[in-house]
Enzyme design. Structure first.
Site, short mmCIF file in Angstrom:
data_model
loop_
_atom_site.label_atom_id
_atom_site.label_comp_id
_atom_site.label_asym_id
_atom_site.label_seq_id
_atom_site.Cartn_x
_atom_site.Cartn_y
_atom_site.Cartn_z
N LYS A 173 0.93 -1.29 -0.17
CA LYS A 173 -0.05 -0.06 -0.13
C LYS A 173 0.96 1.23 -0.14
CE LYS A 173 -3.39 3.01 0.93
NZ LYS A 173 -4.00 3.46 -0.18
N LYS A 242 1.37 11.47 5.44
CA LYS A 242 1.68 10.48 6.39
C LYS A 242 2.18 9.16 5.56
CE LYS A 242 -1.96 7.88 6.99
NZ LYS A 242 -2.69 6.84 6.68
P1 NAD Z 1 -11.03 10.54 7.55
O1 NAD Z 1 -10.28 11.44 8.20
O2 NAD Z 1 -12.03 10.92 6.54
O3 NAD Z 1 -11.74 9.60 8.47
C1 NAD Z 1 -11.27 8.94 9.79
C2 NAD Z 1 -12.54 8.75 10.62
O4 NAD Z 1 -12.01 8.21 11.75
C3 NAD Z 1 -13.18 10.19 10.91
O5 NAD Z 1 -14.70 10.15 10.71
C4 NAD Z 1 -12.71 10.41 12.40
O6 NAD Z 1 -13.75 11.00 13.24
C5 NAD Z 1 -12.71 8.94 12.82
N1 NAD Z 1 -11.74 8.76 13.99
C6 NAD Z 1 -10.57 9.65 14.44
N2 NAD Z 1 -10.12 9.27 15.37
C7 NAD Z 1 -10.66 8.26 16.10
C8 NAD Z 1 -10.92 7.72 17.20
N3 NAD Z 1 -9.60 7.82 18.19
N4 NAD Z 1 -11.81 6.79 17.10
C9 NAD Z 1 -12.81 6.61 16.64
N5 NAD Z 1 -12.93 7.40 15.39
C10 NAD Z 1 -11.87 8.30 15.03
O7 NAD Z 1 -10.04 9.48 6.80
P2 NAD Z 1 -10.32 8.47 5.24
O8 NAD Z 1 -9.82 9.54 4.44
O9 NAD Z 1 -11.64 7.94 5.39
O10 NAD Z 1 -9.06 7.75 5.57
C11 NAD Z 1 -9.14 6.64 6.58
C12 NAD Z 1 -7.99 5.66 6.28
O11 NAD Z 1 -7.94 5.19 5.12
C13 NAD Z 1 -6.46 6.43 6.45
O12 NAD Z 1 -5.62 5.75 6.90
C14 NAD Z 1 -6.21 6.80 5.23
O13 NAD Z 1 -4.75 7.01 4.68
C15 NAD Z 1 -6.70 5.63 4.38
N6 NAD Z 1 -7.20 5.75 3.08
C16 NAD Z 1 -7.81 6.78 2.45
C17 NAD Z 1 -8.12 7.00 1.12
C18 NAD Z 1 -8.87 8.16 0.64
O14 NAD Z 1 -8.77 8.46 -0.61
N7 NAD Z 1 -9.65 9.19 1.27
C19 NAD Z 1 -7.86 5.90 0.16
C20 NAD Z 1 -7.31 4.77 0.68
C21 NAD Z 1 -7.00 4.67 1.96
#
Ligand code: NAD
Length: 301
Positions: A173, A242
């Site tokens: 990834k 990150k």
């Molecule tokens: P995001 O910030 O939109 O969502 C994260 C969620 O986690 C939020 O709703 C937040 O309130 C919640 N959160 C934060 N701390 C928390 C805690 N302590 N307990 C419970 N909930 C908590 O992020 P995202 O874009 O959805 O990404 C999530 C993961 O997926 C990341 O690791 C990211 O690198 C990965 N990712 C993102 C994408 C993308 O295009 N957005 C694509 C592939 C992978």
């Protein structure tokens, strides 16, 4: 796992919301948790049970999914006070987040001491892929458990089993995400040059997409979020930064030089400093626009 059984889902964010929604579409009941109460409302309205802590999710479900922003948050949600490891029902934790191999190994080992299996399942394909169920899902962990949860992971997209070693899928990834960020940086430089010389950026993107320079930025991010000037693709600069940071650190630990990768890391550092951690990672293009004194916008928008 049969339809109707309760699955846990923690982190209902940009990716977690559509992925958990797809599990509900497929007939599964969910017990969910997020620190942001607004994030959980749409799923609760559809019948998901709202938990007060990760531990409560892990007492309601044998399988708990995580889709959380950073490695320290993933670690705290699993191993911290009121964490998943305090639940009394959980048997498998599936991490859909980009957590990197080092944290994955630490968490897998700690959970293993409680006979809970950790499965890495980082995803690629962005919010559109999460909505359509066309993500690439990279899987590592014990083969028998990975096979057992494969039908669930297929709800999100195509699965790729990489091996038993904890964190191995995370390495795949990180490599993927270095390339995704690099594609935005280099495509922005190429198109900024074209605009400055008098080319219509839309025409230039069409040419690249019909030619040998095409990539995920020119095919997807430019048409959706850069040529339109909306800069809202759906991935935060802080999270891309990150990922690339984790990638370069892992490469260094493995003795693999990443000279061009280090440049991409610094481009994300600049974007993060200038536009903030919550900006969309397509804002990389705005940094290059400023330096080149041009705007990369479709003439029609
Ligand atoms: P995001 O910030 O939109 O969502 C994260 C969620 O986690 C939020 O709703 C937040 O309130 C919640 N959160 C934060 N701390 C928390 C805690 N302590 N307990 C419970 N909930 C908590 O992020 P995202 O874009 O959805 O990404 C999530 C993961 O997926 C990341 O690791 C990211 O690198 C990965 N990712 C993102 C994408 C993308 O295009 N957005 C694509 C592939 C992978």
């Amino acid at each position: 796992m049969t339809e109707g059984q309760v699955l846990g889902f923690i982190g209902i964010g940009r990716m977690g919301a559509p992925m958990s929604g797809r599990l509900m579409d497929a007939g599964y009941s969910l017990c969910i948790y997020d620190t942001n109460p607004e994030a959980t409302k749409p799923l609760v309205a559809r019948g998901a049970k709202l938990a007060k802590s990760p531990a409560e999710v892990a007492s309601a479900s044998e399988i708990v999914f995580l889709s959380l922003p950073t490695p320290p948050i993933v670690q705290a949600v699993v191993l911290g006070p009121n964490g998943v490891n305090h639940g009394n029902t959980v048997k498998t934790v599936i991490d859909l987040s980009t957590t990197g191999p080092s944290a994955a190994k630490t968490i897998a080992q700690a959970l293993g001491e409680r006979q809970v299996t950790w499965i890495d399942a980082p995803v690629s394909g962005g919010v559109p892929g999460a909505e359509k169920g066309t993500l690439a899902v990279m899987v590592s962990g014990p083969k028998a458990v990975a096979d057992a949860v494969d039908p669930l992971l297929k709800v999100f997209g195509k699965t790729f089993y990489t091996g038993e070693k904890p964190g191995l899928a995370q390495v795949a990834k990180l490599g993927n995400n270095l390339l995704a960020a690099a594609a935005i940086v280099l495509s922005s430089e190429a198109v900024a040059m074209g605009v400055k010389a008098g080319l219509d950026p839309k025409v230039m993107i069409d040419i690249i997409n019909a030619g040998s320079g095409r990539n995920s930025a020119t095919q997807d991010k430019f048409p959706k979020a850069i040529l339109t000037g909306t800069f809202d693709y759906g991935f935060a600069t802080a999270l891309s930064y990150k990922d690339v940071r984790l990638c370069i650190d892992e490469a260094e630990a493995l003795g693999v030089p990443m000279i061009a990768g280090a440049v991409i890391r610094q481009m994300l550092a600049v974007t993060n400093a200038k536009f903030g951690p919550d900006s969309d990672f397509t804002s990389i293009a705005k940094v290059i626009e400023e330096w080149a004194h041009v705007e990369i916008r479709s003439k029609k928008s």
